[in-house]
Each structure stands twice: as structure tokens, then as C-alpha cells.
Design a protein around this motif. Structure first.
Motif, short mmCIF file in Angstrom:
data_model
loop_
_atom_site.label_atom_id
_atom_site.label_comp_id
_atom_site.label_asym_id
_atom_site.label_seq_id
_atom_site.Cartn_x
_atom_site.Cartn_y
_atom_site.Cartn_z
N ILE A 131 32.72 5.98 -0.78
CA ILE A 131 32.35 4.56 -0.82
C ILE A 131 33.03 3.80 0.31
N PHE A 132 34.31 4.08 0.53
CA PHE A 132 35.04 3.39 1.59
C PHE A 132 34.42 3.68 2.95
N LEU A 133 34.12 4.95 3.23
CA LEU A 133 33.59 5.32 4.55
C LEU A 133 32.22 4.69 4.78
N LEU A 134 31.38 4.65 3.75
CA LEU A 134 30.07 4.02 3.88
C LEU A 134 30.20 2.53 4.17
N MET A 135 31.09 1.87 3.44
CA MET A 135 31.26 0.43 3.63
C MET A 135 31.94 0.13 4.98
N PHE A 136 32.85 1.01 5.39
CA PHE A 136 33.52 0.82 6.68
C PHE A 136 32.51 1.00 7.82
N ALA A 137 31.63 2.00 7.70
CA ALA A 137 30.60 2.20 8.71
C ALA A 137 29.66 1.00 8.77
N GLY A 138 29.29 0.48 7.59
CA GLY A 138 28.45 -0.71 7.54
C GLY A 138 29.12 -1.91 8.17
N PHE A 139 30.43 -2.03 7.94
CA PHE A 139 31.20 -3.13 8.53
C PHE A 139 31.18 -3.05 10.06
N LEU A 140 31.43 -1.87 10.61
CA LEU A 140 31.46 -1.71 12.06
C LEU A 140 30.11 -2.02 12.69
N LEU A 141 29.04 -1.51 12.09
CA LEU A 141 27.70 -1.73 12.64
C LEU A 141 27.31 -3.21 12.56
N ALA A 142 27.54 -3.82 11.39
CA ALA A 142 27.19 -5.23 11.23
C ALA A 142 28.02 -6.13 12.14
N LYS A 143 29.28 -5.78 12.32
CA LYS A 143 30.17 -6.58 13.16
C LYS A 143 29.67 -6.60 14.60
N ASN A 144 29.04 -5.53 15.04
CA ASN A 144 28.57 -5.43 16.42
C ASN A 144 27.18 -6.02 16.62
N TYR A 145 26.32 -5.93 15.60
CA TYR A 145 24.92 -6.32 15.79
C TYR A 145 24.53 -7.61 15.08
N ILE A 146 25.07 -7.85 13.89
CA ILE A 146 24.74 -9.08 13.16
C ILE A 146 26.02 -9.67 12.55
N PRO A 147 26.94 -10.14 13.40
CA PRO A 147 28.27 -10.56 12.92
C PRO A 147 28.26 -11.67 11.89
#
Length: 384
Positions: A149-165
Motif C-alpha cells: 500500500i505504501f509503495l503504491l501510494m508513494f508512486a502515485g504521489f511522485l507521479l502526481a507531484k510531477n504532472y498534476i501537482p
């Protein structure tokens, strides 16, 4: 009619509320839960906050024809998460009333507001950073128990932070809900659209709670919300009615505190969404975006039951990840501000360490001691 239903005004108002709620509503729920509030009382907290923020945003913006967006204090809620557990709920509510009174008096007594402005922001942000750090760390610690769960949410955080902050927390919330359903850790079948009800909690006043809850909440609200909010408005060439804002939000805090309205203050970051040229090329018309935001605040408060049901149905690890990631940006700002100037570096370090230590001495919490020692250390350094 065309001005009233301007799409850019509507979307800016909705976005400001969406960003504000998705970035920190979980922290409000954690604070209320730690204070001993029942689910129905937590709904009342969010109802009170939604109604009070909606009314103050709309009334101030309409009267002054200026985009004046109010919000709850996310840093203040973070402080409550770590501090309210030792007090009864009635005492916590009493502390909220006193905080509102202090804000009102700040607007009423000019020397008081001037004195507050003289507290170096480096020390205020050091104190706030020490409060936020344990919450951010707790979100990272979930990797031990729920690594997937942590890795999925962390990956989502990184992607969203770069593309749709702007929508990072919305993305994280969606991923968190999906993880809860997929991994069988949550039952969202009970979630339904229903209305929240106000629950009165009679305030009880305690000197310890005033010192350790009211005063820190007041300082954090002023230093991390109201003062930056004023600066944000001035940066967009607006002249905020500071005295009127402090008087009005102070009274609003007092009135809504018994229902759980712990803080109503100027918004800073989310307010900028309603002030940019993208909202309207005519800066005199941007206040209409805040009128829409006020409406969405009220609707979010009225349907707080649904919001609370969703968040309480999520596993604790997911809510901790949401809270931790929501405060990362604020923590980074605090650390940067606290330690960027050499003359304030050591006083800020003492403020940070003492606040983080969690010590209690002479009835005062580490939050106040951190600020006191930092101010004394700074004065000694300057006088040498």
C-alpha cells in the motif's frame, strides 16, 4: 447573469475547496478522534468548519469586493493531534473558545497584533516544523506493516507531484480508497449521501488547556495562516482589511467552537487559486470565485457525514500515509524558513528540538517552551 455563472470563477472556487479538503481533512478527523469525539461529533466538527468558512469567505468577499478566502488551520490541527489526548473533550472545546477570544482581542488591541508580528518567522516555523515532523514520519513508518500500500501510494504521489501537482492529495485519496477495497481492509458499502447534524458540546475551561492548547493554536494560526494569508493577498495587489478580518474570524471561532469549529482563519496557499489572472483578467471580479468557494464549503459541511464515513472506513495506515504526505510541503517550507538565515539558525534549532522533545515543565508543554527558549536565546545572541 453571465458574470454570476462565469465558468472560470466556478472552477477556481471549486478547486480551492477541493485542494483544501483533500489535503488536510484527514488531519482534522485525526485531531477530533484523538480528542475523544464520536463519529457523530466529528461530523459536527466538519459541519461547523464548512458553514463557518463558507459564510466568512462569502461575506467578506462580497462586502469588500476582494477575494478573501478563509480556511481551517491545517498546522493547528496537526498540533492538536499531538496535544489534545490528555484533555477531556469539553476542555478541548473550551480551549477553542479561548483561541477565538485571543484572535478577536488581537484585532481589537493594536499593540497585541504588533507584538505578534515581532515574533521572528524563523522561530515560529521551527516550532511548527517540530510539530509536523512526527506526523510525516508516522506516514513513512507504514512501509513496515503495509509495504505494498505504501509503495503504491508513494508512486502515485511522485507521479502526481510531477504532472498534476494541484491534485496530489486527490490522487492519493483515490489510490488509498482503491487499496483499501482491493486488499480487503475496508468496507465502503456503508457509505451513503446523508446530512450532518450540529452537536453542541458545552465548553469547560482549564488553565492547563489554555496554556497548552489555546495559546499554541492561537500562535500557529496567526503565524502560519493569518500573517501569510495577508502577505499572499498583498502579493496580488489587494489590500486586506486585517483588523476586520481578525475581529470577524475571532467571533466566528467563538460561536462555532462548541460545535467543533476549532479554527477559521485566512487561507494562504489555496487562496492563491482564486487570485491569479487565470481566474479573471479583471482583478476586481476575482472575488466572485471566492463566492463560489463559499458555497462549496457549505455543501461540503452539510454532507460531512459522507466525508467522515469514507475516512473512518479506511485502515489507519492509509490515513497516516495521507496525513504524512499532506504535510510534507508545509514541513519543507518550515525547515527552509527556520534555518536559512545564519543569525536565527541556533535559536531556531533550540526551538525545534525542544518542541520536538515533547517535554512538559511547570505546566507548560514543549511547544511553548520551545518558543520561549528560542526567543531568549535570540535576544542573548543579539545583545552580545
Amino acid at each position: 447573469m453571465k458574470k454570476l455563472f462565469n465558468l472560470s470563477h466556478l472552477t477556481a472556487g471549486f478547486t480551492a475547496v477541493l485542494v483544501g479538503y483533500t489535503s488536510s481533512v484527514v488531519i482534522i478527523i485525526q485531531a477530533a478522534t484523538t480528542a475523544g469525539a464520536t463519529p457523530v461529533q466529528i461530523e459536527s466538527w466538519l459541519l461547523a468548519l464548512g458553514i463557518s468558512m463558507g459564510i466568512t469567505s462569502a461575506v467578506y468577499s462580497w462586502f469588500y469586493k476582494t477575494p478573501i478566502l478563509t480556511a481551517w488551520s491545517t498546522p493547528g490541527a496537526a498540533m492538536l493531534v499531538s496535544s489534545v489526548g490528555q484533555y477531556e473533550l469539553n476542555v478541548v472545546i473550551g480551549a477553542f473558545v479561548v483561541t477565538g477570544l485571543l484572535i478577536f482581542l488581537t484585532g481589537l488591541i493594536t499593540p497585541l497584533s504588533k507584538m505578534l508580528e515581532r515574533i521572528p518567522p524563523q522561530l515560529g516555523t521551527a516550532m511548527l516544523g517540530a510539530i509536523l515532523l512526527p506526523i510525516c514520519l508516522k506516514g513513512l513508518e507504514t512501509v513496515t506493516n503495509t509495504p505494498m500500500i505504501f509503495l503504491l501510494m508513494f508512486a502515485g504521489f511522485l507521479l502526481a507531484k510531477n504532472y498534476i501537482p494541484k491534485y496530489v492529495m486527490l490522487v492519493l485519496l483515490i489510490i488509498g480508497v482503491m487499496c483499501a477495497v482491493v486488499f480487503g481492509n475496508s468496507d465502503l458499502s456503508t457509505v451513503k449521501l446523508s446530512l450532518a447534524e450540529p452537536i453542541w458540546i458545552t465548553p469547560d475551561f482549564d488553565i492547563s488547556a489554555v496554556l497548552n492548547l489555546s495559546v499554541p493554536l492561537y500562535l500557529i494560526t496567526m503565524l502560519s495562516q493569518n500573517l501569510p494569508g495577508v502577505a499572499m493577498m498583498k502579493s496580488y495587489q489587494y489590500n486586506p482589511p486585517v483588523k476586520s478580518l481578525l475581529l470577524g474570524t475571532g467571533i466566528t471561532n467563538i460561536l462555532f467552537a462548541p460545535f467543533g469549529g476549532f479554527s477559521v482563519n485566512l487561507a494562504a496557499i489555496s487562496a492563491a487559486i482564486c487570485m491569479t489572472p487565470d481566474v479573471d483578467s479583471d482583478k476586481t471580479q476575482r472575488y466572485r470565485a471566492v463566492l463560489w468557494a463559499g458555497l462549496f464549503y457549505v455543501l461540503a459541511g452539510i454532507f460531512a457525514t459522507t466525508v467522515v464515513t469514507i475516512f473512518l472506513s479506511l485502515p489507519q495506515e492509509i490515513t497516516e500515509i495521507l496525513a504524512g504526505f499532506a504535510l510534507l510541503g508545509t514541513l519543507l517550507m518550515c525547515l527552509h524558513t527556520a534555518f536559512k538565515d545564519e543569525v536565527y539558525r541556533e535559536p531556531a534549532l533550540f526551538t525545534f528540538l525542544i518542541t520536538f522533545s515533547g517535554i512538559s515543565f511547570l505546566g507548560l508543554s514543549s511547544t511553548l517552551w520551545g518558543l520561549i527558549v528560542g526567543l531568549l536565546y535570540l535576544r542573548i545572541n543579539i545583545s552580545r
